[in-house]
Design a protein around this motif. Sequence first.
Motif, PDB file in Angstrom:
ATOM      1  N   SER A  19       1.003  -1.391  -0.083  1.00 26.19           N
ATOM      2  CA  SER A  19      -0.064  -0.222  -0.063  1.00 26.19           C
ATOM      3  C   SER A  19       0.886   1.353   0.014  1.00 26.19           C
ATOM      4  N   SER A  20       2.188   1.299   0.130  1.00 19.15           N
ATOM      5  CA  SER A  20       2.981   2.243  -0.034  1.00 19.15           C
ATOM      6  C   SER A  20       2.995   2.949  -1.368  1.00 19.15           C
ATOM      7  N   PRO A  21       2.991   4.315  -1.298  1.00 15.38           N
ATOM      8  CA  PRO A  21       2.970   4.909  -2.848  1.00 15.38           C
ATOM      9  C   PRO A  21       4.509   4.705  -3.294  1.00 15.38           C
ATOM     10  N   PRO A  34       7.562  10.910  -9.819  1.00 14.67           N
ATOM     11  CA  PRO A  34       8.389  12.032  -9.333  1.00 14.67           C
ATOM     12  C   PRO A  34       7.056  13.158  -8.326  1.00 14.67           C
ATOM     13  N   GLU A  35       5.877  12.949  -8.998  1.00  8.75           N
ATOM     14  CA  GLU A  35       4.948  13.951  -8.265  1.00  8.75           C
ATOM     15  C   GLU A  35       4.606  13.588  -6.918  1.00  8.75           C
ATOM     16  N   ARG A  48       5.428  13.964  -1.240  1.00 13.07           N
ATOM     17  CA  ARG A  48       5.754  13.461   0.296  1.00 13.07           C
ATOM     18  C   ARG A  48       6.771  14.375   0.751  1.00 13.07           C
ATOM     19  N   LEU A  49       7.680  14.499  -0.005  1.00 12.53           N
ATOM     20  CA  LEU A  49       8.960  15.603   0.712  1.00 12.53           C
ATOM     21  C   LEU A  49       8.315  16.752   1.033  1.00 12.53           C
ATOM     22  N   ALA A  95      13.656  19.166  -5.902  1.00 12.97           N
ATOM     23  CA  ALA A  95      14.213  19.090  -7.328  1.00 12.97           C
ATOM     24  C   ALA A  95      15.374  18.561  -7.402  1.00 12.97           C
ATOM     25  N   ARG A  96      16.359  18.797  -6.339  1.00 11.20           N
ATOM     26  CA  ARG A  96      17.565  18.102  -6.565  1.00 11.20           C
ATOM     27  C   ARG A  96      17.686  16.931  -6.159  1.00 11.20           C
TER      28      ARG A  96
END
Length: 147
Positions: free
Chosen positions: A31-33, A38-39, A44-45, A56-57
């Motif tokens: 169930s973890s994304p 990248p989106e 999450r970040l 972005a880095r």
Amino acid sequence: MASFAPGERLFGTTPGHCDCGTPLGSAHDASSPPRDDPEIEAARLRRKGWGEAKIARAIEQRAEAKSRPPRPRAEPEVTSLRVWRELIEAVLASRATPSLGLVLHGMDHPNDFEDFPVSGRERIARKRLSETVLASMRDDTLYDFVR
């Protein structure tokens, strides 16, 4: 969010930078994304409080790393849930400490280990300790196994 209490010590349990494939929390893996999107990873970040430049880095570095061919190396042996259960039982039986805590934390950078909040705590009596409990662990929750 809670943090570690006075007197609690935090130790990494992997000899490298990653304990990828750990069976701890494995009941939630499906169930973890996915981190390949990248989106989803950026969202999450952001929730973790990262700034846009840092996000972005990180995404760029992850894409670069994925494009490189893997280094040949021996596969590390994954510690089984049984081994984790036996370790916790042995520590508690030794009476060297009244409890042993485990927390799963996905680290994106080695410094993440030093400073991260735990989102909750769950106290688990030794008699409730099982491989099912270990497989059901959630990220950033401190599981305090007690005698």
